[in-house]
Scaffold this motif. Structure first.
Motif, mmCIF file in Angstrom:
data_model
loop_
_atom_site.group_PDB
_atom_site.id
_atom_site.type_symbol
_atom_site.label_atom_id
_atom_site.label_comp_id
_atom_site.label_asym_id
_atom_site.label_seq_id
_atom_site.Cartn_x
_atom_site.Cartn_y
_atom_site.Cartn_z
ATOM 1 N N UNK A 1 0.821 -1.213 0.000
ATOM 2 C CA UNK A 1 0.000 0.000 0.000
ATOM 3 C C UNK A 1 0.857 1.266 0.000
ATOM 4 N N UNK A 2 1.973 1.227 0.738
ATOM 5 C CA UNK A 2 2.885 2.378 0.742
ATOM 6 C C UNK A 2 3.406 2.649 -0.665
ATOM 7 N N UNK A 3 3.808 1.582 -1.361
ATOM 8 C CA UNK A 3 4.329 1.751 -2.724
ATOM 9 C C UNK A 3 3.282 2.364 -3.640
ATOM 10 N N UNK A 4 2.050 1.921 -3.495
ATOM 11 C CA UNK A 4 0.980 2.452 -4.362
ATOM 12 C C UNK A 4 0.697 3.912 -4.008
ATOM 13 N N UNK A 5 0.728 4.231 -2.742
ATOM 14 C CA UNK A 5 0.491 5.611 -2.318
ATOM 15 C C UNK A 5 1.558 6.555 -2.898
ATOM 16 N N UNK A 6 2.804 6.073 -2.981
ATOM 17 C CA UNK A 6 3.901 6.914 -3.448
ATOM 18 C C UNK A 6 4.157 6.803 -4.944
ATOM 19 N N UNK A 7 3.474 5.876 -5.598
ATOM 20 C CA UNK A 7 3.707 5.663 -7.022
ATOM 21 C C UNK A 7 5.038 5.011 -7.320
ATOM 22 N N UNK A 8 5.533 4.177 -6.397
ATOM 23 C CA UNK A 8 6.819 3.500 -6.550
ATOM 24 C C UNK A 8 6.610 2.023 -6.819
ATOM 25 N N UNK A 9 7.632 1.384 -7.370
ATOM 26 C CA UNK A 9 7.594 -0.063 -7.515
ATOM 27 C C UNK A 9 7.695 -0.683 -6.117
ATOM 28 N N UNK A 10 6.843 -1.654 -5.845
ATOM 29 C CA UNK A 10 6.807 -2.263 -4.512
ATOM 30 C C UNK A 10 8.136 -2.912 -4.151
ATOM 31 N N UNK A 11 8.857 -3.454 -5.136
ATOM 32 C CA UNK A 11 10.144 -4.078 -4.839
ATOM 33 C C UNK A 11 11.142 -3.034 -4.338
ATOM 34 N N UNK A 12 11.111 -1.844 -4.909
ATOM 35 C CA UNK A 12 12.011 -0.781 -4.442
ATOM 36 C C UNK A 12 11.694 -0.390 -2.998
ATOM 37 N N UNK A 13 10.419 -0.355 -2.659
ATOM 38 C CA UNK A 13 10.034 -0.044 -1.281
ATOM 39 C C UNK A 13 10.489 -1.149 -0.339
ATOM 40 N N UNK B 1 -7.939 0.679 -11.841
ATOM 41 C CA UNK B 1 -7.990 2.118 -11.579
ATOM 42 C C UNK B 1 -6.705 2.825 -11.903
ATOM 43 N N UNK B 2 -5.889 2.178 -12.776
ATOM 44 C CA UNK B 2 -4.600 2.753 -13.183
ATOM 45 C C UNK B 2 -3.721 3.070 -11.979
ATOM 46 N N UNK B 3 -3.836 2.204 -10.969
ATOM 47 C CA UNK B 3 -2.987 2.258 -9.770
ATOM 48 C C UNK B 3 -3.164 3.548 -8.969
ATOM 49 N N UNK B 4 -4.357 4.156 -9.072
ATOM 50 C CA UNK B 4 -4.629 5.379 -8.310
ATOM 51 C C UNK B 4 -5.352 5.099 -7.006
ATOM 52 N N UNK B 5 -5.934 3.889 -6.870
ATOM 53 C CA UNK B 5 -6.709 3.534 -5.674
ATOM 54 C C UNK B 5 -6.149 2.236 -5.091
ATOM 55 N N UNK B 6 -5.966 2.206 -3.790
ATOM 56 C CA UNK B 6 -5.438 1.029 -3.110
ATOM 57 C C UNK B 6 -6.550 -0.012 -2.945
#
Length: 820
Positions: free
Chosen positions: A404-416, A779-784
């Motif tokens: 969820x943090x990665x989606x909130x920041x628009x980052x790849x989850x692996x990087x997070x 939702x084009x990754x705009x909503x968790x």
């Protein structure tokens, strides 16, 4: 300890196909021949010692043991109420039925009416209060199993009870402060008040909740016990159990006897997964009480429906979390509450919750953290051990949060995830105070990401989703750090007996139980390697409380660690005795004597192992030995939740790719890449099999296995294969790639191997989060996506609807802002 002697070269013409079963040599892969020529018997992919019996249907289980003359059959009468006051039982009505020999109630138990493994709060047969639909109330004993079942099925007619209000969900029990054990709280702060301050001051903050359902063990062999009265007030119990010693203690308590009067034996189980660690006790006790009262053998074998209704399973958890993080996704503060559905009694819930709390960190450094654990008492089956023992639930919530943090920041989850990995310095200490000193996460994840083409496939998935309005793909990579040891220190011990017969053959008995995982195979390999023998010369026998006493459960992934070391200790003692004799007779130092390929070399003389054994027998050298092992460096304070509960950590990671049909909610796993750390594997083939099985079992838990109770009656509606679905061959990823990570254990375990039973069950977190990634693409990754587990088709559709609603709400707000 002395090191094993160097192996001899194989005799001329020796075959590399010697196997465990005489006359049934397995076909060895050519790749294993060099190791076998060198005398190695560990680190090679020996076949499972019972594989040839399994495929032929010749492996005998408890129900296959020939019944003694006069054997009676039992069945349990079950409570029709989720909660009630037991008023009366019309046992006379049942005794009048055809074939019924007797009907037993709590009053017929001569000792203690309780089979709780830790807290004495779990009656064998209900007494005074009914606690859940399916609780055993009485035991019918009849001449045949069918007649016993027919009589027991009339429980609703003969059990008279006053209904009481029932609590059926963990959330409801938590709201009422209703728990089976005291709640637990673990907090780590750099200074008093630092957690709250970090939550308030952080650049980003996220609050939310998660619901994760339980899971049925679904062992192929159901619960069964066969009790046979023995001479001089004794009882022999054949039982499908992971913990023979606990069954011995429970039966002795129920009968009011001493432990030495009870013998419990288990040759093999048709699966256990934790469901036969403590909960086999009820069936062993019921059968033994009936056998003692009637003076005849009694067998109690449940059908699948009753097994579901009586026994517990993996704890379902509810989570509430509050997390603060920076622009790179690094967690700054984390407050999480765990609410487990414990069921009606304590069982092993305290230990399950402890392990869940100790695995909330999973692979990540949590600087300011508070973890609260509540084991809610509900009017449902008492939940129990299940592969992972709370660890998967505890780790999953943090993986969900990072996603969820990665989606909130628009980052790849692996990087997070990488930004939060355990590192060096202060960043390697767990919230419970143990250092992560053997960390290989960075290199393991890097190797997997490169080998699976994670970055390229991430771009390919995005391109697919951009042109596909209905089908959406998702991709996720998740890591695992799993602590190995019982989190109750005294359970980390094991014993073994090794006998050498005068023909040179060897019999091994140890405290572990075989449930298909290959424990006996690995222990036999360890002994064969230590004595320089071929596999066919070593045989493991049934777990038996009259041979090795006071054993720990085969659980917590410690079976090979503990019992392998104990057997090695016994075999090493025998080798040293034989080496001493050979050195004395053939003029060399004992440490120069070499054992391999069934031969012994001493002072230039080479003789068969069996010949040296015969000489030892004539010289009155003891040819049997016990072995014992305790895991070192463990300590734990259950009050502060601080210490060093794990001997080492096992690591792994998985990449999963899925496709979701957004119209139906159907999901398919297209490919899974797994890289797992099994140390220096004792048996690579068995370990890979365990990893594959754990991956599919964990995938089933998170994607399709759903438990449903009737909201009014409390009846478990999913109590048979018709309503409870586990993965089949058709659900397995068509492309499943499993590899072992080359990483000898930093700790001196048996041949530097690592446990492999439980840790891989966490690998399919990647499947759940890949599904979440696919839903997010709607939702084009705009909503968790608020996806719950198990992510059934219904759960996926609910999450898709929520994402679409969230997008619509965002667009409406944006339009209103523009208009204003």
């Amino acid at each position: 300890m002395n090191k094993p002697a160097q192996p001899l070269a194989p005799p001329p013409g020796a075959t590399e196909t010697a196997g465990f079963g005489r006359g049934l040599p397995p076909s060895w892969p050519e790749a294993e021949w060099p190791a076998l020529r060198d005398g190695r018997r560990v680190g090679v992919s020996a076949p499972h010692e019972s594989a040839h019996l399994h495929v032929r249907g010749q492996a005998p289980y408890t129900d296959d043991v020939p019944e003694l003359a006069g054997t009676l059959h039992a069945a349990l009468g079950l409570s029709p109420l989720a909660h009630g006051r037991l008023l009366d039982l019309d046992a006379a009505r049942l005794r009048a039925l055809p074939g019924v020999v007797d009907v037993l109630t709590a009053a017929d138990i001569p000792g203690v009416n309780d089979c709780g493994p830790v807290v004495r709060d779990d009656p064998i047969l209900a007494e005074g209060t009914l606690r859940h639909v399916g609780q055993p109330v009485f035991l019918v004993v009849a001449t045949t199993r069918e007649l016993a079942r027919r009589a027991a099925a009339r429980a609703a007619e003969v059990v008279h009870a006053e209904p009481l209000p029932a609590v059926l969900t963990a959330r409801a029990a938590h709201a009422q402060g209703q728990y089976v054990v005291p709640s637990m709280h673990l907090k780590r702060e750099s200074a008093p008040g630092a957690l709250d301050a970090a939550l308030r001051a952080a650049p980003h903050r996220l609050r939310g909740s998660l619901q994760v359902g339980g899971q049925e063990q679904f062992y192929l062999e159901g619960q069964i016990a066969y009790a046979m009265p023995a001479e001089n007030a004794g009882m022999r119990v054949l039982c499908s159990t992971q913990h023979p010693s606990e069954m011995q203690h429970a039966v002795a308590r129920a009968l009011g006897w001493m432990d030495h009067q009870v013998q419990v034996e288990c040759r093999r189980m048709g699966g256990g997964f934790g469901g036969k660690e403590s909960q086999s006790g009820l069936f062993a006790c019921a059968a033994a009480v009936a056998a003692n009262k009637l003076g005849r053998p009694v067998k109690l074998r449940l059908d699948r429906d009753d097994d579901f209704l009586v026994t517990g399973r993996r704890h379902g958890f509810d989570f509430d979390f509050d997390v603060a993080f920076d622009d790179a996704g690094r967690i700054l503060a984390y407050d999480v509450t765990l609410i487990a559905n414990a069921g009606h009694s304590a069982d092993l819930s305290a230990a399950v919750m402890t392990r869940a709390i100790c695995h909330v960190d999973n692979a990540y450094w949590l600087p300011e953290v508070a973890i609260h654990g509540h084991s809610a008492r509900t009017n449902t089956q008492s939940n129990t051990a299940f592969r992972g023992f709370g660890g998967p639930q505890g780790a999953l919530v943090t993986e969900f949060v990072l996603d969820s943090i990665a989606r909130r920041l628009g980052l790849d989850a692996l990087d997070v995830r990488r930004a939060n990995f355990y590192g060096v310095g202060q960043r390697h200490v767990t919230p419970y105070g143990q250092g992560v000193t053997d960390n290989v996460l960075h290199e393991l994840v890097e190797q997997l990401a490169h080998g699976s083409r994670y970055a390229a496939r991430r771009a390919e998935v995005a391109a697919f989703n951009a042109r596909s309005p209905v089908l959406k793909k998702g991709l996720a990579l998740t890591p695992v750090k799993f602590g190995i040891s019982f989190n109750v220190p005294h359970l980390n011990q094991a014993g073994a007996l090794v006998h050498i017969y005068t023909d040179g053959s060897v019999l091994v008995n140890h405290g572990g139980t075989e449930m298909g995982q290959g424990l006996n195979t690995k222990v036999a390999q360890v002994v064969a390697h230590e004595l320089g023998l071929d596999f066919a010369q070593v045989r493991c026998t049934a777990a038996d409380t009259h041979k090795v006493a006071n054993t720990s459960a085969t659980a917590a992934s410690t079976g090979a660690d503990l019992n392998g070391m104990a057997a090695q200790d016994a075999a090493r003692t025998l080798r040293q005795r034989l080496a001493g004799l050979a050195g004395e007779r053939y003029g060399c130092r004992p440490e120069a004597v070499r054992f391999a390929h069934g031969r012994v070399e001493a002072g230039g003389t080479v003789l068969p192992f069996a010949e040296l054994v015969r000489q030892a027998y004539l010289a009155r050298v003891q040819l049997w030995s016990d072995g014992f092992y305790t895991t070192p460096d463990l300590h734990w304070d259950a009050q502060t939740l601080q210490g060093h509960p794990f001997y080492y950590f096992a690591y792994g990671a998985a990449v999963s790719e899925v496709v979701v049909d957004t119209l139906t909610g159907e999901c398919r796993v297209l490919r899974a890449d797994v890289l797992h750390d099994a140390g220096r594997a004792l048996n690579p083939a068995l370990d890979i099999g365990q990893i594959e099985g754990a991956f599919i079992q964990g995938m089933g838990w998170l994607t399709m296995e759903e438990l449903v109770w009737h909201p009014q009656s409390g009846l478990l509606l999913t109590h048979a294969p018709s309503t409870y679905k586990i993965p089949t061959a058709n659900d397995c990823p068509p492309d499943l790639r499993v590899r072992l990570f080359d990483n000898p254990n930093a700790q001196p375990t048996v041949h530097r191997s690592k446990a492999v039973g439980e840790p891989p069950l966490l690998l399919p977190f990647s499947v759940l989060l890949a599904i979440r990634d696919a839903i997010s693409a709607v939702g084009e990754h705009r909503v968790d996506p608020p996806l719950r587990a198990s992510a059934t088709a219904e759960a996926i559709l609910d999450a898709i609807e929520a994402v679409r609603a969230g997008v619509a709400a965002t667009e409406a707000v944006a339009s209103a802002t523009v208009a204003a």
